[in-house]
Design a protein around this motif. Sequence first.
Motif, short mmCIF file in Angstrom:
data_model
loop_
_atom_site.label_atom_id
_atom_site.label_comp_id
_atom_site.label_asym_id
_atom_site.label_seq_id
_atom_site.Cartn_x
_atom_site.Cartn_y
_atom_site.Cartn_z
N LEU A 134 0.87 -1.23 0.08
CA LEU A 134 0.03 0.04 -0.04
C LEU A 134 0.97 1.27 0.06
N ASP A 135 2.11 0.97 0.32
CA ASP A 135 2.91 2.34 0.19
C ASP A 135 3.05 2.99 -0.79
N ARG A 136 2.92 2.25 -1.98
CA ARG A 136 3.04 2.60 -3.45
C ARG A 136 1.43 3.09 -4.27
N LEU A 137 0.49 2.87 -3.40
CA LEU A 137 -0.68 3.27 -4.08
C LEU A 137 -1.32 4.68 -4.14
N THR A 138 -1.70 5.11 -5.27
CA THR A 138 -2.16 6.49 -5.74
C THR A 138 -3.60 6.50 -5.48
N PRO A 139 -4.19 7.39 -5.68
CA PRO A 139 -5.75 7.53 -5.91
C PRO A 139 -6.55 6.87 -7.20
N ASP A 140 -5.56 7.10 -8.30
CA ASP A 140 -5.97 6.30 -9.40
C ASP A 140 -5.82 4.88 -9.16
N ASP A 141 -4.89 4.40 -8.65
CA ASP A 141 -4.61 2.88 -8.48
C ASP A 141 -5.64 2.36 -7.51
N MET A 142 -6.06 3.13 -6.50
CA MET A 142 -6.99 2.46 -5.60
C MET A 142 -8.35 2.46 -6.51
N GLU A 143 -8.71 3.62 -7.22
CA GLU A 143 -10.05 3.46 -8.04
C GLU A 143 -10.19 1.98 -9.00
N ALA A 144 -9.03 1.99 -9.65
CA ALA A 144 -8.80 0.79 -10.64
C ALA A 144 -8.73 -0.37 -9.87
N ILE A 145 -8.25 -0.70 -8.77
CA ILE A 145 -8.14 -1.99 -7.94
C ILE A 145 -9.51 -2.16 -7.57
N ALA A 146 -9.99 -1.12 -6.77
CA ALA A 146 -11.55 -1.46 -6.39
C ALA A 146 -12.56 -1.81 -7.24
N ALA A 147 -12.44 -1.05 -8.56
CA ALA A 147 -13.47 -1.53 -9.70
C ALA A 147 -13.09 -3.07 -9.94
N MET A 148 -11.93 -3.42 -10.01
CA MET A 148 -11.81 -4.62 -10.42
C MET A 148 -12.51 -5.78 -9.11
N ALA A 149 -12.15 -5.55 -8.09
CA ALA A 149 -12.64 -6.21 -7.04
C ALA A 149 -14.09 -6.23 -6.82
N TYR A 150 -14.76 -4.86 -7.30
CA TYR A 150 -16.34 -4.76 -7.14
C TYR A 150 -17.18 -5.47 -8.37
N ILE A 162 -13.28 5.10 -3.95
CA ILE A 162 -14.02 3.82 -3.52
C ILE A 162 -15.57 4.18 -4.02
N ALA A 163 -15.75 5.44 -3.83
CA ALA A 163 -17.19 5.58 -4.14
C ALA A 163 -17.45 5.57 -5.84
N ALA A 164 -16.23 6.04 -6.41
CA ALA A 164 -16.30 6.23 -8.04
C ALA A 164 -16.15 4.74 -8.66
N ALA A 165 -15.37 3.78 -8.05
CA ALA A 165 -15.35 2.53 -8.43
C ALA A 165 -16.80 1.67 -7.95
N ALA A 166 -17.27 2.07 -7.02
CA ALA A 166 -18.60 1.42 -6.59
C ALA A 166 -19.76 1.85 -7.58
N HIS A 167 -19.73 3.13 -8.11
CA HIS A 167 -20.79 3.62 -8.85
C HIS A 167 -20.60 3.33 -10.37
N ALA A 168 -19.29 3.25 -10.85
CA ALA A 168 -19.02 2.84 -12.33
C ALA A 168 -19.41 1.38 -12.31
N THR A 169 -19.36 0.58 -11.27
CA THR A 169 -19.48 -1.06 -11.52
C THR A 169 -20.82 -1.12 -11.04
N GLY A 170 -21.58 -0.46 -10.47
CA GLY A 170 -22.99 -0.51 -10.20
C GLY A 170 -23.33 -1.31 -8.69
N ILE A 171 -22.36 -1.61 -7.88
CA ILE A 171 -22.35 -2.23 -6.65
C ILE A 171 -22.91 -1.20 -5.68
N GLY A 172 -23.93 -1.86 -4.94
CA GLY A 172 -24.12 -0.68 -3.57
C GLY A 172 -23.11 -0.69 -2.67
N LEU A 173 -22.91 0.63 -1.89
CA LEU A 173 -21.87 0.94 -1.34
C LEU A 173 -22.42 1.20 0.18
#
Length: 451
Positions: A89-105, A141-152
């Motif tokens: 997590l030392d290396r994660l940027t906000p863009d990274d967070m959004e991309a990884i969260a979208a994959m998980a969601y 996080i919210a952007a990834a949830a809303h883009a994929t459609g999962i409830g948050l």
Amino acid sequence: MPTLWSATALLPDGWAKDVRITIDHGLVSAIDTGTPALPGDDHHHILLPGLANVHSHAFQRGMAGLAEHRGTKADDNFWSWREVMYRFLDRLTPDDMEAIAAMAYAEMLETGYTHVGEFHYLHHDAEGGAYADPAEMAARIAAAAHATGIGLTLLPVFYAHSNFGGAPPTPGQRRFIHNLDSFARLLDACRPLLADGDRLGIAPHSLRAVTPEQLAHLIAMHPHGPIHIHAAEQVKEVTDCLAFLGKRPVEWLDDNVALDPRWCLIHATHLTDAETDRLAVSGAVAGLCPITEANLGDGIFPAKRFLDAGGRIATGTDSNILIDPSQELRALEYSQRLAHRSRNVLASDACPSVARRLFGATLAGGAQAVGIAPGLAVGHSADFMTLDPRHPAMHGRSGDQLLDNMVFASRSNCIDSVWRRGERLVSAGRHRDAVQVTQRYLAVIDRILAA
Ligand code: ZN
């Protein structure tokens, strides 16, 4: 209004045949049973309500599998895994967070989770400084949830200390840390991020990371909505808690914060019989993460005693090492079979099907823990999935056997389609944006691993 017809569906009263569901603005507006399909209905065969995933650290999806080889210490355990996680997590940027969260969601939706409780603690930049917007990471996080459609259900985490007794945080924790004032600002900044059907809760990280005084302030700060906390995951945490607070974690919580249905205790693995019974009658949910708990070597939750005492359970994917609610339920039952050297341990006289009992329990407990209404009913969010009747595991099966086969006898590929708020997000087992979401995710992983 969109309408959907299914030959069989699991409704709050049980299995029903020839079910027609009408959807209006994302909510179920009518359910008719024993009725033929009408022209224009979308036809399906086996329909189940969507489940809530009560515990996710989305970014950890990106490090899944990176801690499965022995490190420099022979006794790899939760604490050595945590060091790998901190380095990632030392290396994660906000863009990274959004991309990884979208994959998980997207993966959550493909496996039948329609809502996620995100236990979100990665708040600050790589040096530990606040972003200009304190909710920068939460917004991703919210952007990834809303883009994929999962409830948050967004659960911003309050994290202040590295151990009991108010020990100062370690350098590896610098991106998590808040004081009560900065956390109040974070909570305010999170409110505008919510979409229809989303919820806001709070998550005091654990009794390690929060002092009793801070915990009291946090509860007062958020008088309504879910409260989640990690509790009794590790034996060391229990012994440290006894040393500093004089009680075991769940015992201490029930004595000092009056556990009630707003609370979700994540893991609650190490319980005495008395704690198990107290937690069961409190109405709080035990947020079980059987795959992660097995992966981290945490221990075995006393599920039989807890369920028999009326306890409420839900599942969470936690580290996201593998995302699949059916496999969580399978891991839960199998842990009990191994511990009790018996079969069908989590069935009951009233519900002899293991999978039906666990599916029903986690449907109700999951919804409670994330603050939404459970199951398919008029007025509820239209969140559901269909199974593929041509899947070999479904052939010749009916009623509860369908759930038994989904949980014990198939991979997740028996799920055909998934809807959330009436929108079909998964078809033929794939999220509608799976290709783009995966491409973006792979690019992020390449960059992080090259750093
Ligand atoms: Zn966790």
